[in-house]
Design an enzyme around this catalytic site. Sequence first.
Site, PDB file in Angstrom:
ATOM      1  N   TRP A 357       0.665  -1.074   0.214  1.00 31.14           N
ATOM      2  CA  TRP A 357      -0.069   0.036  -0.337  1.00 31.14           C
ATOM      3  C   TRP A 357       0.543   1.456   0.108  1.00 31.14           C
ATOM      4  CZ3 TRP A 357      -1.583   3.253   4.353  1.00 31.14           C
ATOM      5  CH2 TRP A 357      -0.977   3.474   5.820  1.00 31.14           C
ATOM      6  N   ASP A 358       1.760   0.563  -0.176  1.00 39.15           N
ATOM      7  CA  ASP A 358       3.477   2.309   0.351  1.00 39.15           C
ATOM      8  C   ASP A 358       3.183   3.061  -0.946  1.00 39.15           C
ATOM      9  OD1 ASP A 358       3.818   0.395   1.975  1.00 39.15           O
ATOM     10  OD2 ASP A 358       6.142   0.646   1.869  1.00 39.15           O
ATOM     11  N   GLU A 488       0.835  -2.642  12.987  1.00 38.00           N
ATOM     12  CA  GLU A 488       1.286  -4.047  13.325  1.00 38.00           C
ATOM     13  C   GLU A 488       1.143  -4.132  14.525  1.00 38.00           C
ATOM     14  OE1 GLU A 488       3.749  -4.424   9.967  1.00 38.00           O
ATOM     15  OE2 GLU A 488       2.050  -4.406   8.553  1.00 38.00           O
ATOM     16  N   LYS A 601       3.128   1.228  16.178  1.00 43.46           N
ATOM     17  CA  LYS A 601       4.033   1.175  15.098  1.00 43.46           C
ATOM     18  C   LYS A 601       4.794   1.940  14.559  1.00 43.46           C
ATOM     19  CE  LYS A 601       5.918  -1.396  11.481  1.00 43.46           C
ATOM     20  NZ  LYS A 601       6.031  -2.897  10.893  1.00 43.46           N
ATOM     21  N   GLN A 602       2.978   3.092  13.451  1.00 42.19           N
ATOM     22  CA  GLN A 602       3.286   4.072  12.866  1.00 42.19           C
ATOM     23  C   GLN A 602       1.674   4.174  12.524  1.00 42.19           C
ATOM     24  OE1 GLN A 602       3.905   0.554   9.879  1.00 42.19           O
ATOM     25  NE2 GLN A 602       3.324   1.890   9.019  1.00 42.19           N
TER      26      GLN A 602
HETATM   27  C1  BGC Z   1       5.180  -1.283   7.258  1.00 40.78           C
HETATM   28  C2  BGC Z   1       3.916  -1.492   6.490  1.00 40.78           C
HETATM   29  C3  BGC Z   1       4.804  -1.275   5.297  1.00 40.78           C
HETATM   30  C4  BGC Z   1       5.603  -1.583   4.913  1.00 40.78           C
HETATM   31  C5  BGC Z   1       6.818  -2.431   3.608  1.00 40.78           C
HETATM   32  C6  BGC Z   1       5.947  -2.399   7.059  1.00 40.78           C
HETATM   33  O1  BGC Z   1       6.873  -2.599   8.302  1.00 40.78           O
HETATM   34  O2  BGC Z   1       4.713  -1.496   8.542  1.00 40.78           O
HETATM   35  O3  BGC Z   1       3.047  -0.628   6.966  1.00 40.78           O
HETATM   36  O4  BGC Z   1       3.762  -1.738   3.822  1.00 40.78           O
HETATM   37  O5  BGC Z   1       6.440  -2.225   6.092  1.00 40.78           O
HETATM   38  O6  BGC Z   1       6.948  -0.734   3.614  1.00 40.78           O
END
Ligand code: BGC
Length: 768
Positions: A357-358, A488, A601-602
């Site tokens: 989804w990035d 996550e 986490k984000q």
């Molecule tokens: C992130 C995801 C991301 C993936 C690839 C993961 O660490 O939590 O949001 O899509 O890395 O960049």
Amino acid sequence: MKRYYKLDEWKIIEEEFVPDRNKMAESIFSIGNGQMGQRANFEESYSGESMQGSYVAGIYYPDKTRVGWWKNGYPEYFAKVLNAANWIGINITIENEELDLAKCEILSFKRVLNMKEGYLERIFTARLNNGNEIKVAAKRFISLVKQEVAAIKYSVTPLNFSGKIIFCPYIDADIENEDSNYDEKFWKEVDKKTYNREAYIIARTRKTKFHVATGMYFNITQEHVSVDFKTKKIEKKKYVANSSTVECQQGQETVLYKYVANLSSENHEKGKLLKNTKKTTRDASKIGFEILLHEHIKAWAEKWKESDIVIEGDLAAQQGIRFNIFQMNQTYTGEDPRLNIGPKGFTGEKYGGSTYWDTEAYCVPFYLSTADSNVARNLLKYRHNHLQKAIKNAEKLGFTNNAALYPMVTMNGEECHNEWEITFEEIHRNGAIAYAIYNYINYTGDNDYLHEYGLEVLLGISRFWAQRVHYSEEKKQYVMLGVTGPNEYENNVNNNWYTNYIARWTMKYTIEAIGFVKDKNKEAFNKIVNKWDFNERKETSDWKDKILKMYLPENKEKGIFLQQDGYLDKEQILVADIDNSMKPLNQKWSWDRILRSPFIKQADVLQGLYFFEDDFTKDTVEKNFDYYEKRTVHESSLSPCIHSIIASDLGKRKMAYDFYLQTARLDLDDYNHEADEGCHITSMAGTWMAIVEGFGGMRVKNNQLHFSPYLPGKWTSFAFKIRFRGHLLAINISKKTIEIKNSFNKAITLVVNNNEVEVAANQTIKTS
Ligand code: BGC
């Protein structure tokens, strides 16, 4: 903070060779052109720590899934962009001793990535064990103009001897992926040919049967004159080489030019690959290194003309943002809707080069503003092309009526991810794909995209959301259970605010889009209705009910939206309460402890407030920001940029700048000690967003560009270029003024700090 490379506006410069940091440098100094990419491995043999990496876009292998506990619905494989034939190799032997920087004395060493002109250079002097000293200068690039061509200029000067040097350029297709699940080799040889001064090899991927032809043509010169040399052909399994012995004089440069082509069956008929590859290398050799390089440099100048950001007063920031823009431009060039952007681009194997989804959440905004609108359009079309597979993916999980669930990780539209809490639960990705359609149309005004491609994708996604929620008798609202948000660090949660919100928004936007297409192009609408068996009245009234009654968890007293149901039951400790030695949590804490902690986490709730800022008051945004920022550990590189943009908007300038710094030089300064695995390409787009949307305050509202800029940190000015609906605009923000240059033959009206300003065709204005 440690600096590994010299600060420079346009270059990344490594001034000494540190073997322990070689793998990191191999990532940082990578080059690519959207069609292929190459880590900064050495041309000559190197027996020290290194990770070979040559990648050809779109060529992947379905590596059989390896999991401990199989769950129904898991994909059979993980599609990985393959490490492909090593085309850079040139072995050098001097009096029976092979040049290998791990085995001889390095007298001087310099590696330079020239970002302005798009090439990699390495200059070193070394003393071999036999006492011979040499100087080597190696320069290479992957052409932005001829996208299947790369070229190397490799020069050797004997410093204290005259004698024979054996140059042995080769192509080695006997390559493995470090991340192979079962230590299998993915390539099989199809054909090879070796001639005097040229060699070709065709290898095919097992299972997927892609054919890739890699060829080389070389010549050797001394004092600019071609040397007459004899070659010895060498052929081994999946390997071709041409060994050439040349008489070299002390102090005299001997230069080998290696012209390389990488052609794949994605773009050529398999039967014609060899012929076409020969023609490509021979044509390149006739044009010659300098002219090829010259046209490549010109193409880079064009890229920079549209995407550069100039920062005055902070050299580290300047170098950081140019590095990010350079990497984005060499990862994806946007002509081919079959290609996409892996989180590590062409700089490493991690994440398998697959699409996340990035792309929609972070990369689309970058390309929208810095390239022709077709580039972002092709990123969107990639998902449209995968719609049938997204429907199959949803069917596999039990959904019906052409509901679409796009994969978390994919190469060709099929799901590759195999951890249940992400594969089945991190479904917010569907929302980001819908949001990107809105974002693209909002930015470009290309409304036709809706009836051509967008609406079909929106229908599939809305049908998914409508089935994924259900009515809770207790709450008298629709709920969504068992999901993982962008955070996550907790899985299988109920009612993740962000996911519920974006699901509701997608259904709303789809209803709007239906109205629009019906109105503007009834015929196209009818076609879509028939193709997808769409019962407009029934389905939209179901969606309307769900929109109206969607449960969005919040705590009114605190004035915040809730990360998920029950979030406030968690022990309310803050990031500031954890000792630094405990960070990053994902390396220092057990997973169990992380899952039960309140740490995020984000950006998650804040990701939603970023996407949909116009739906909320500043006060609401601020309350949520103040609350969640204290609980966010930013252990995804995608996180700080979102916090930075919101902080800018809230006037929290110091914070905005600190967040920005966390991403701008993430790889260059190797904050997370993982640059050896590859660079964080997709988060680099976020760094760009933090400047343009954060410090520049750029938004598009009602078809108009808005800016509300300020100067962060110690910057004395900054300037960026953007494309907007045919206009190329240069925005320059200094202490007292904002200068806007409009390089287009039509005037444009913009909104700067809430005031409308008109910039006439091909004119520059100053405002404040
Ligand atoms: C992130 C995801 C991301 C993936 C690839 C993961 O660490 O939590 O949001 O899509 O890395 O960049």
